[in-house]
Design a protein around this motif. Structure first.
Motif, PDB file in Angstrom:
ATOM      1  N   SER A  11       0.835  -1.203   0.000  1.00  0.00           N
ATOM      2  CA  SER A  11       0.000   0.000   0.000  1.00  0.00           C
ATOM      3  C   SER A  11       0.867   1.249   0.000  1.00  0.00           C
ATOM      4  O   SER A  11       1.893   1.319   0.672  1.00  0.00           O
ATOM      5  CB  SER A  11      -0.929   0.016   1.216  1.00  0.00           C
ATOM      6  OG  SER A  11      -0.186   0.059   2.418  1.00  0.00           O
TER       7      SER A  11
ATOM      8  N   SER B  40       0.216   5.604  -0.110  1.00  0.00           N
ATOM      9  CA  SER B  40      -0.698   6.750  -0.172  1.00  0.00           C
ATOM     10  C   SER B  40       0.052   7.991   0.267  1.00  0.00           C
ATOM     11  O   SER B  40       1.109   7.918   0.916  1.00  0.00           O
ATOM     12  CB  SER B  40      -1.930   6.525   0.712  1.00  0.00           C
ATOM     13  OG  SER B  40      -1.554   6.429   2.077  1.00  0.00           O
TER      14      SER B  40
ATOM     15  N   SER C 257      -0.667  12.358   1.455  1.00  0.00           N
ATOM     16  CA  SER C 257      -1.672  13.358   1.835  1.00  0.00           C
ATOM     17  C   SER C 257      -1.005  14.695   2.094  1.00  0.00           C
ATOM     18  O   SER C 257       0.167  14.781   2.463  1.00  0.00           O
ATOM     19  CB  SER C 257      -2.430  12.905   3.090  1.00  0.00           C
ATOM     20  OG  SER C 257      -1.542  12.737   4.180  1.00  0.00           O
TER      21      SER C 257
ATOM     22  N   THR D 110      -5.934  13.454  -0.049  1.00  0.00           N
ATOM     23  CA  THR D 110      -5.201  12.186  -0.052  1.00  0.00           C
ATOM     24  C   THR D 110      -5.221  11.578  -1.443  1.00  0.00           C
ATOM     25  O   THR D 110      -6.221  11.666  -2.169  1.00  0.00           O
ATOM     26  CB  THR D 110      -5.820  11.194   0.950  1.00  0.00           C
ATOM     27  OG1 THR D 110      -5.740  11.743   2.263  1.00  0.00           O
ATOM     28  CG2 THR D 110      -5.071   9.868   0.932  1.00  0.00           C
ATOM     29  N   ALA D 111      -4.107  10.961  -1.811  1.00  0.00           N
ATOM     30  CA  ALA D 111      -4.018  10.208  -3.064  1.00  0.00           C
ATOM     31  C   ALA D 111      -3.537   8.805  -2.730  1.00  0.00           C
ATOM     32  O   ALA D 111      -2.583   8.635  -1.969  1.00  0.00           O
ATOM     33  CB  ALA D 111      -3.065  10.888  -4.040  1.00  0.00           C
ATOM     34  N   ALA D 112      -4.223   7.801  -3.268  1.00  0.00           N
ATOM     35  CA  ALA D 112      -3.838   6.410  -3.060  1.00  0.00           C
ATOM     36  C   ALA D 112      -3.342   5.830  -4.384  1.00  0.00           C
ATOM     37  O   ALA D 112      -3.840   6.187  -5.461  1.00  0.00           O
ATOM     38  CB  ALA D 112      -5.017   5.600  -2.541  1.00  0.00           C
ATOM     39  N   PHE D 113      -2.387   4.922  -4.280  1.00  0.00           N
ATOM     40  CA  PHE D 113      -1.748   4.383  -5.477  1.00  0.00           C
ATOM     41  C   PHE D 113      -1.816   2.857  -5.458  1.00  0.00           C
ATOM     42  O   PHE D 113      -1.636   2.225  -4.412  1.00  0.00           O
ATOM     43  CB  PHE D 113      -0.294   4.848  -5.544  1.00  0.00           C
ATOM     44  CG  PHE D 113      -0.136   6.341  -5.466  1.00  0.00           C
ATOM     45  CD1 PHE D 113      -0.317   7.134  -6.585  1.00  0.00           C
ATOM     46  CD2 PHE D 113       0.146   6.961  -4.244  1.00  0.00           C
ATOM     47  CE1 PHE D 113      -0.185   8.516  -6.510  1.00  0.00           C
ATOM     48  CE2 PHE D 113       0.274   8.335  -4.160  1.00  0.00           C
ATOM     49  CZ  PHE D 113       0.098   9.117  -5.301  1.00  0.00           C
ATOM     50  N   LYS D 114      -2.079   2.275  -6.636  1.00  0.00           N
ATOM     51  CA  LYS D 114      -2.241   0.830  -6.758  1.00  0.00           C
ATOM     52  C   LYS D 114      -0.950   0.170  -7.238  1.00  0.00           C
ATOM     53  O   LYS D 114      -0.294   0.655  -8.163  1.00  0.00           O
ATOM     54  CB  LYS D 114      -3.374   0.511  -7.738  1.00  0.00           C
ATOM     55  CG  LYS D 114      -4.746   0.975  -7.271  1.00  0.00           C
ATOM     56  CD  LYS D 114      -5.816   0.589  -8.284  1.00  0.00           C
ATOM     57  CE  LYS D 114      -7.196   1.029  -7.826  1.00  0.00           C
ATOM     58  NZ  LYS D 114      -8.253   0.665  -8.810  1.00  0.00           N
TER      59      LYS D 114
ATOM     60  N   GLU E 138       6.112   6.122   7.634  1.00  0.00           N
ATOM     61  CA  GLU E 138       5.481   7.373   7.222  1.00  0.00           C
ATOM     62  C   GLU E 138       6.561   8.442   7.253  1.00  0.00           C
ATOM     63  O   GLU E 138       7.330   8.538   8.219  1.00  0.00           O
ATOM     64  CB  GLU E 138       4.333   7.760   8.145  1.00  0.00           C
ATOM     65  CG  GLU E 138       3.674   9.083   7.776  1.00  0.00           C
ATOM     66  CD  GLU E 138       2.452   9.388   8.608  1.00  0.00           C
ATOM     67  OE1 GLU E 138       1.970  10.545   8.559  1.00  0.00           O
ATOM     68  OE2 GLU E 138       1.974   8.471   9.314  1.00  0.00           O
TER      69      GLU E 138
ATOM     70  N   ARG F 121      -0.332  12.939  -9.718  1.00  0.00           N
ATOM     71  CA  ARG F 121      -1.233  12.987  -8.566  1.00  0.00           C
ATOM     72  C   ARG F 121      -0.475  13.266  -7.272  1.00  0.00           C
ATOM     73  O   ARG F 121      -0.957  14.002  -6.402  1.00  0.00           O
ATOM     74  CB  ARG F 121      -2.025  11.683  -8.471  1.00  0.00           C
ATOM     75  CG  ARG F 121      -3.101  11.587  -9.552  1.00  0.00           C
ATOM     76  CD  ARG F 121      -4.011  10.395  -9.345  1.00  0.00           C
ATOM     77  NE  ARG F 121      -3.371   9.145  -9.734  1.00  0.00           N
ATOM     78  CZ  ARG F 121      -3.346   8.053  -9.009  1.00  0.00           C
ATOM     79  NH1 ARG F 121      -3.889   8.034  -7.801  1.00  0.00           N
ATOM     80  NH2 ARG F 121      -2.760   6.956  -9.455  1.00  0.00           N
TER      81      ARG F 121
ATOM     82  N   LEU G 128       3.952  10.819   3.137  1.00  0.00           N
ATOM     83  CA  LEU G 128       3.756   9.567   2.407  1.00  0.00           C
ATOM     84  C   LEU G 128       3.740   8.413   3.387  1.00  0.00           C
ATOM     85  O   LEU G 128       4.558   8.353   4.307  1.00  0.00           O
ATOM     86  CB  LEU G 128       4.872   9.390   1.380  1.00  0.00           C
ATOM     87  CG  LEU G 128       4.753   8.180   0.441  1.00  0.00           C
ATOM     88  CD1 LEU G 128       5.226   8.545  -0.967  1.00  0.00           C
ATOM     89  CD2 LEU G 128       5.569   6.997   0.961  1.00  0.00           C
ATOM     90  N   ARG G 129       2.799   7.514   3.191  1.00  0.00           N
ATOM     91  CA  ARG G 129       2.660   6.330   4.034  1.00  0.00           C
ATOM     92  C   ARG G 129       2.782   5.077   3.165  1.00  0.00           C
ATOM     93  O   ARG G 129       2.166   4.999   2.102  1.00  0.00           O
ATOM     94  CB  ARG G 129       1.315   6.324   4.766  1.00  0.00           C
ATOM     95  CG  ARG G 129       1.223   7.334   5.902  1.00  0.00           C
ATOM     96  CD  ARG G 129      -0.180   7.452   6.449  1.00  0.00           C
ATOM     97  NE  ARG G 129      -1.107   7.970   5.442  1.00  0.00           N
ATOM     98  CZ  ARG G 129      -1.217   9.268   5.151  1.00  0.00           C
ATOM     99  NH1 ARG G 129      -0.467  10.166   5.777  1.00  0.00           N
ATOM    100  NH2 ARG G 129      -2.065   9.683   4.246  1.00  0.00           N
TER     101      ARG G 129
END
Length: 530
Positions: A90, A92, A94, A99-103, A122, A242, A272-273
């Motif tokens: 995972s 992501s 913010s 927040t933006a999440a990445f696959k 983080e 993004r 970033l996490r």
């Protein structure tokens, strides 16, 4: 004096090479077998990879080459660790309530360097341009910023230049390579490093990155207490947009800023996490090496190396129903050429003064890991290694009209390089894609970094009977459609004449170096002196 001796050596040994019979058909059959589905893409630490190394060792033995590896074998064990990032990784980011999440695989790929099954962190994000510290060019992307414990975001490549004295002009230097970006981020204490991919800066598309990094990656086993990045990876251009968008920035604007003198790194104000779960396993893999002793009682303790990497990407994501990444051109061709050279060298009635070492390395596709290990643990001392002549991805498309030997002009071998080209009727072509940094992308570079004069004898850019520009056309087609794809497969109608020419060229060059009175060196001013 040397010129006349050199020409005499070329003439005499050239006759020997021809009588020894370098065979395009043998090169063809080695290529066919090594890239067959039976070998399952020659993945490192896989059954297919083991079959490839056993085949190479057997062919060396049949040729009369002597083993020079561990315990009287042809194998040099390379301590590798396979790191496969689990699909559940995972990522992501913010900033300012957004927040933006990445696959995984769709937006980012990469691996943890820590070689541990889990890592989570983080951290703040710093944009560091191209991530370069090059004081000789008065360039320091890390100046005035502390990235300790933070995530560094960079572009690959380097500031554009037309001045050969500034980042090599058009030609990419090592500062532009992705490997350098991670190394430099680690040296500055970063927790992780992410490269924003663009096709122009990388010189290849995202699918190449995904196919290389979206699966198990081999790493040389970490020494106890060694520092490592929690994550080294890539973001797609869209994912980069993004991420940067959270800070009110855009990819094109920051790339333009990174290219300009006076660029200063800055904190993006983004948190970033990341959580990474990795499958860790020991990889049993080997370099394969054999030697043919020289004829001179004193000089036979020195060697000329002929090298190629045997690995490819193994079995991966299917493309049009095919999941085997055969690696026919990349690099069954190079292995086939070196095997044939070993056979012919062994058949010489009188061997050259220095010995010849035939070296087939593992894990090139993971960042030159096998050759890097050889450079650290050489089977023959580096001080007694004359040159490394490397072969990687040759085009079997007819009779070559020229040869590309990027980096040879950095060494004192170059006059001999030119003489042999003239004798064989081959032009020496300039690298048509110097901005791609080919010199830093193949195994000879691992030897260059530790002081050995080294370069790759590359594919032709023009072919006899073909229209002008044909070589560039087939390069672009291979690079865009087949490089690191399952479609890099053996074709029955391929013409291996150019590969036989490349073998003869390297054979003569290696013989000439093996008979010189003194070891070759780098030219004055080059950065790789022993």
């Amino acid at each position: 004096m040397w010129k006349s001796i050199g020409l005499m050596v070329i003439t005499v040994l050239g006759c020997q090479a021809q009588s020894g019979g370098i065979s395009a058909e043998r090169i063809r059959e080695h290529t066919r077998f090594l890239s067959s589905d039976l070998l399952e893409g020659r993945g490192v630490g896989t059954r297919g990879g083991q079959l490839a190394t056993e085949y190479i060792a057997t062919q060396l033995a049949l040729a009369g080459v002597k083993p020079v590896g561990a315990n009287g074998t042809f194998f040099q064990p390379v301590p590798l660790v396979g790191v496969e990032t689990r699909p559940g990784a995972s990522l992501s980011a913010s900033a300012a309530g957004r927040t933006a999440a990445f696959k995984w695989a769709e937006d980012f790929v990469g691996a943890s360097q820590t070689q541990q099954p889990e890592d989570a962190f983080e951290a703040g994000v710093v944009f560091a341009g191209h991530g370069i510290t090059a004081r000789e060019f008065n360039w320091d992307d890390y100046k005035g910023v502390d990235v300790t414990g933070k995530v560094v975001v960079v572009f690959t490549n380097e500031p554009p230049s037309t001045d050969p004295k500034f980042f090599g002009g058009r030609a990419l230097t090592y500062y532009g390579r992705w490997t350098y970006k991670y190394e430099e981020a680690l040296r500055h204490g970063a927790r992780a490093c992410l490269i924003i991919h663009t096709t122009p800066t990388a010189s290849y598309g995202w699918e190449v990155v995904r196919n290389s990094w979206g699966k198990e990656a081999p790493f040389v086993k970490l020494a106890p207490g060694a520092k490592a990045l929690s994550f080294q990876g890539w973001l797609t251009r869209d994912a980069g947009e993004r991420l940067l968008g959270l800070a009110g920035r855009q990819v094109d604007d920051l790339l333009a800023a990174a290219d300009k003198p006076g660029f200063k790194a800055f904190d993006l104000g983004v948190q970033l996490r990341m959580r990474v779960e990795s499958k860790i396993r020991r990889l049993d893999s080997n370099n394969v090496a054999g030697v043919i002793p020289g004829s001179d009682p004193k000089l036979k303790d020195e060697v000329v190396i002929f090298s190629a990497h045997w690995d490819h990407l193994g079995i991966g994501d299917p493309v049009n129903g095919d999941a085997i990444y055969n690696g026919a051109i990349d690099n069954a061709t190079g292995c086939a050429v070196v095997l044939e050279m070993a056979r012919v060298w062994s058949s010489l009635p009188r061997k050259p003064k220095r010995s010849a070492l035939f070296l087939f390395v593992t894990a090139e596709e993971a960042g030159l890991k096998g050759s890097e290990y050889y450079g650290q643990q050489p089977l023959v001392p580096l001080a007694r290694t004359a040159v490394d002549l490397n072969y990687d991805a040759l085009y079997p498309f007819g009779r070559a009209a020229d040869v590309v030997i990027t980096g040879a002009d950095r060494t004192t071998v170059y006059p001999l390089v030119q003489q042999i080209a003239r004798r064989l009727g081959l032009a020496i072509a300039e690298d048509a894609q110097p901005e791609a940094g080919h010199y830093f992308r193949s195994d000879h570079f691992s030897l260059a970094r530790v002081g050995v004069p080294a370069f790759t004898i590359g594919h032709a850019t023009e072919f006899a009977g073909k229209p002008a520009g044909y070589g560039q056309q087939v390069y672009q087609e291979f690079n865009s459609k087949h490089y690191h794809q399952p479609s890099d497969e053996f074709q029955a109608d391929w013409d291996f004449t150019a590969l036989a020419q490349a073998a003869e060229y390297g054979f003569l060059l290696g013989e000439g170096v093996a008979n010189q009175d003194k070891l070759p060196d780098w030219k004055p001013g080059e950065q790789f002196h022993r």
